[in-house]
Design an enzyme around this catalytic site. Structure first.
Site, PDB file in Angstrom:
ATOM      1  N   GLU A 169      49.594  31.641  33.419  1.00  0.00           N
ATOM      2  CA  GLU A 169      49.487  32.348  34.201  1.00  0.00           C
ATOM      3  C   GLU A 169      49.938  33.553  32.876  1.00  0.00           C
ATOM      4  O   GLU A 169      50.553  34.289  32.543  1.00  0.00           O
ATOM      5  CB  GLU A 169      50.546  32.868  35.139  1.00  0.00           C
ATOM      6  N   ASN A 211      45.424  27.968  33.813  1.00  0.00           N
ATOM      7  CA  ASN A 211      45.649  28.120  34.642  1.00  0.00           C
ATOM      8  C   ASN A 211      46.189  29.645  34.903  1.00  0.00           C
ATOM      9  O   ASN A 211      47.492  29.795  35.025  1.00  0.00           O
ATOM     10  CB  ASN A 211      46.667  26.975  35.718  1.00  0.00           C
ATOM     11  N   HIS A 247      44.644  32.411  45.325  1.00  0.00           N
ATOM     12  CA  HIS A 247      45.967  32.947  46.871  1.00  0.00           C
ATOM     13  C   HIS A 247      45.923  34.551  47.207  1.00  0.00           C
ATOM     14  O   HIS A 247      45.347  35.581  46.783  1.00  0.00           O
ATOM     15  CB  HIS A 247      46.850  33.481  45.720  1.00  0.00           C
ATOM     16  N   GLU A 276      45.434  26.269  43.852  1.00  0.00           N
ATOM     17  CA  GLU A 276      46.744  27.354  44.432  1.00  0.00           C
ATOM     18  C   GLU A 276      46.147  27.542  46.036  1.00  0.00           C
ATOM     19  O   GLU A 276      47.236  28.938  46.138  1.00  0.00           O
ATOM     20  CB  GLU A 276      47.531  27.918  43.689  1.00  0.00           C
ATOM     21  N   ASP A 278      45.503  29.384  48.972  1.00  0.00           N
ATOM     22  CA  ASP A 278      45.831  29.934  50.213  1.00  0.00           C
ATOM     23  C   ASP A 278      45.372  30.921  51.213  1.00  0.00           C
ATOM     24  O   ASP A 278      44.836  32.411  49.428  1.00  0.00           O
ATOM     25  CB  ASP A 278      47.459  29.779  50.464  1.00  0.00           C
TER      26      ASP A 278
HETATM   27  O1  G3I Z   1      65.472  25.512  46.681  1.00  0.00           O
HETATM   28  C1  G3I Z   1      66.228  26.420  46.432  1.00  0.00           C
HETATM   29  C2  G3I Z   1      67.680  26.870  47.684  1.00  0.00           C
HETATM   30  O2  G3I Z   1      68.041  25.654  47.409  1.00  0.00           O
HETATM   31  C3  G3I Z   1      67.997  28.251  47.345  1.00  0.00           C
HETATM   32  O3  G3I Z   1      68.803  28.290  48.709  1.00  0.00           O
HETATM   33  C4  G3I Z   1      66.845  29.168  47.651  1.00  0.00           C
HETATM   34  C5  G3I Z   1      67.249  30.894  47.473  1.00  0.00           C
HETATM   35  O4  G3I Z   1      66.680  31.180  46.622  1.00  0.00           O
HETATM   36  O5  G3I Z   1      65.972  28.837  46.548  1.00  0.00           O
HETATM   37  C6  G3I Z   1      65.334  27.674  46.195  1.00  0.00           C
HETATM   38  O6  G3I Z   1      63.957  27.571  45.520  1.00  0.00           O
HETATM   39  C7  G3I Z   1      63.444  28.581  45.967  1.00  0.00           C
HETATM   40  C8  G3I Z   1      62.039  27.183  45.100  1.00  0.00           C
HETATM   41  O7  G3I Z   1      61.012  28.509  45.189  1.00  0.00           O
HETATM   42  C9  G3I Z   1      62.190  26.481  46.408  1.00  0.00           C
HETATM   43  O8  G3I Z   1      61.330  26.854  47.421  1.00  0.00           O
HETATM   44  C10 G3I Z   1      63.269  29.860  44.876  1.00  0.00           C
HETATM   45  O9  G3I Z   1      64.359  30.192  44.959  1.00  0.00           O
HETATM   46  C11 G3I Z   1      62.091  29.656  44.495  1.00  0.00           C
HETATM   47  O10 G3I Z   1      61.968  31.381  43.775  1.00  0.00           O
HETATM   48  C12 G3I Z   1      60.623  29.218  44.820  1.00  0.00           C
HETATM   49  O11 G3I Z   1      59.211  30.074  44.825  1.00  0.00           O
HETATM   50  C13 G3I Z   1      57.982  29.062  44.570  1.00  0.00           C
HETATM   51  C14 G3I Z   1      57.369  29.964  43.109  1.00  0.00           C
HETATM   52  O12 G3I Z   1      56.394  29.186  42.376  1.00  0.00           O
HETATM   53  C15 G3I Z   1      58.158  30.690  41.978  1.00  0.00           C
HETATM   54  O13 G3I Z   1      57.806  31.766  40.695  1.00  0.00           O
HETATM   55  C16 G3I Z   1      57.399  28.908  45.179  1.00  0.00           C
HETATM   56  O14 G3I Z   1      58.699  27.763  45.590  1.00  0.00           O
HETATM   57  C17 G3I Z   1      56.435  27.999  44.541  1.00  0.00           C
HETATM   58  O15 G3I Z   1      55.434  27.783  45.328  1.00  0.00           O
HETATM   59  C18 G3I Z   1      55.319  29.210  43.135  1.00  0.00           C
HETATM   60  O16 G3I Z   1      54.340  28.646  43.235  1.00  0.00           O
HETATM   61  C19 G3I Z   1      53.907  29.841  42.098  1.00  0.00           C
HETATM   62  C20 G3I Z   1      53.196  28.859  41.397  1.00  0.00           C
HETATM   63  O17 G3I Z   1      53.923  27.428  40.407  1.00  0.00           O
HETATM   64  C21 G3I Z   1      52.513  29.587  40.326  1.00  0.00           C
HETATM   65  N1  G3I Z   1      51.220  30.783  40.450  1.00  0.00           N
HETATM   66  C22 G3I Z   1      51.632  31.396  41.736  1.00  0.00           C
HETATM   67  C23 G3I Z   1      53.129  30.489  43.350  1.00  0.00           C
HETATM   68  C24 G3I Z   1      53.181  30.881  43.683  1.00  0.00           C
HETATM   69  O18 G3I Z   1      54.032  32.085  43.579  1.00  0.00           O
END
Ligand code: G3I
Length: 458
Positions: A169, A211, A247, A276, A278
């Site tokens: 990105e 990516n 996405h 990715e 969806d």
């Molecule tokens: O694990 C903690 C948990 O302990 C806590 O209670 C909770 C509270 O917010 O947060 C949890 O962590 C989260 C993590 O995902 C696991 O679920 C983070 O806040 C959250 O920001 C994080 O989001 C991820 C996101 O990237 C962050 O940028 C998503 O899972 C993940 O699917 C997403 O993936 C990205 C790719 O890497 C790049 N392209 C876009 C894609 C979607 O945004």
């Protein structure tokens, strides 16, 4: 893994890569016909159906869900590629500077390897999900920290990764066609090529991808990425693939020129991967969009595979939008059926660089190997083709040169590490329909096999 039609070595400075095609003997020369299954022969999982055309079908996996048996059962049954959803990102692997933590990334890697799946690495350099210490860095200190991070993480996972999202990105949304402003970008415009060169030096066996999202159709952002890839290819910066996150939702549907956009990148001499996927929605509309995406990939010979961004709707980062192929109970949705049908009925467009293996006759199989060699190591992709009758199982035997040994195998069960080695089908790719083919691969140290592989069908 597939070797480029234009050998990577043609533009890579180091290491040298050589594409070698070995065709099994006793086979009548004929044009390749990678036929798709008839209804009776149709593969019944996403991974197996994608494997019919030499492609993978993957999912993002979250380490925290590996204790959920519904999750692991569906994931293990359906997918042949795994991406760590968050566990290999910078904040996860280097939470404090120079203190590396691989516990959760390793859990996913072990689960993938233990179940015969390949791994995509995500991601080595990104403006987002940086640990606090990195967010506050700039200039030379940040550049050096990025290089150190890439070196350490790619070295840790060396030999386990099919492809790395080296940089994620890095371009701005909208019509500017500019790079995204970030602390990494402010270290100098060359940060992306430095990242790619660093990753290549650390793990020469991994494909290296750029990516991004909102690059799925032709627009100012994808044009800018295209220009960068074209420039990298012309100057020998090591880039092997471009990831299209894909996405989609009602505001951002599958673009009408999705396939054409994949194709123009492929025409630059890189693989393209859907990384990715969806699609928000439900029912037949969602199913139709999934079908469109799958058919576009199948129509582009250098589209290596598709990864969906999670298993069940409830696993999605956008769970409320139900964008995935399984509902919260792990049941198949109409989008699943449409995806499987598209994979089973897709066009016969085998990977560009795959060896042309003419089919033998009468329930036999033939095998051919594409070798990707660098100093001290190699990956080999073996294509197995059925003849005029289907095969229900297969085993390939080949001889490794002295000093070589197999370190990692995907889409097959390996029987030995050195000398004469035997690979048998995995449970999901045992059956090859008449005229069809499948692939497996292995990575090794030393010099790859130059002997002709033999194939035994059952
Ligand atoms: O694990 C903690 C948990 O302990 C806590 O209670 C909770 C509270 O917010 O947060 C949890 O962590 C989260 C993590 O995902 C696991 O679920 C983070 O806040 C959250 O920001 C994080 O989001 C991820 C996101 O990237 C962050 O940028 C998503 O899972 C993940 O699917 C997403 O993936 C990205 C790719 O890497 C790049 N392209 C876009 C894609 C979607 O945004």
């Amino acid at each position: 893994m597939r070797q480029a039609s234009v050998p990577h070595g043609a533009t890579r400075r180091s290491p040298l890569r050589v594409a070698t095609t070995l065709i099994a003997t006793g086979v009548v020369a004929a044009a390749t016909a990678v036929a798709f299954a008839s209804a009776a022969d149709a593969a019944t999982t996403l991974g197996a159906s994608a494997a019919q055309s030499g492609r993978y079908f993957g999912t993002a996996i979250a380490a925290g869900k590996l204790g959920d048996s519904v999750y692991t059962t569906v994931a293990n049954r359906e997918f042949t590629m795994v991406t760590a959803e968050n566990e290999m990102k910078i904040d996860a692997t280097e939470p404090n500077q120079n203190q590396f933590t691989y516990t959760n990334g390793d859990r996913i890697a072990s689960w993938a390897t233990g179940n015969g799946k390949r791994l995509r690495g995500h991601t080595l350099a990104w403006h987002s999900q940086q640990p606090g210490w990195m967010q506050s860095m700039s200039g030379t200190a940040l550049r050096n920290a990025m290089i150190n991070h890439i070196t350490r993480v790619a070295t840790h996972y060396k030999g386990q990764i099919y492809a790395w999202d080296v940089v994620n990105e890095a371009f701005a949304d909208g019509n500017s066609g500019a790079r995204r402003d970030s602390n990494l970008q402010r270290t100098g415009n060359d940060w992306i090529e430095v990242a790619f060169r660093t990753a290549r030096a650390a793990d020469p066996g991994a494909k290296l991808c750029y990516n991004d999202y909102n690059t799925d159709g032709q627009n100012a952002k994808s044009n800018a990425v295209y220009a960068m890839v074209q420039d990298f290819r012309s100057r020998g910066v090591p880039i092997d693939c471009v990831g299209f996150q894909s996405h989609f939702n009602s505001q951002s549907p599958v673009p009408g020129d999705y396939q054409a956009n994949l194709q123009r990148f492929a025409d630059l001499g890189v693989d393209v991967q859907i990384t990715e996927l969806d699609i928000e929605g439900s029912g037949s509309a969602q199913a139709a969009s999934y079908s469109t995406v799958v058919k576009a990939c199948l129509a582009v010979s250098r589209c290596a595979g598709i990864t969906v961004w999670g298993v069940r709707d409830t696993d999605s980062w956008r769970a409320s939008a139900t964008p995935l192929l399984f509902d919260g109970n792990g049941n198949k949705k109409p989008a699943y059926t449409a995806t499987l049908d598209a994979l089973n009925g897709g066009p016969t467009n085998p990977p560009t660089s795959d060896p042309t293996t003419p089919p033998p006759t009468g329930g036999a199989c033939s095998a051919s190997t594409t070798l990707n060699q660098w100093t001290g190591g190699f990956t080999a992709t073996v294509r197995i083709s059925a003849g005029s009758a289907a095969v229900n199982g297969w085993a390939v035997t080949l001889t490794l040169p002295a000093g070589a040994s197999v370190t990692n195998t995907w889409n097959a069960v390996a029987g030995g590490g050195s000398g004469t080695v035997r690979f048998a089908n995995a449970s999901y790719n045992a059956r090859i329909p008449a005229g069809g083919s499948t692939e497996f691969g292995f990575q090794g140290t030393g010099t790859g096999p130059s002997a002709t592989p033999s194939c035994a069908a059952s």
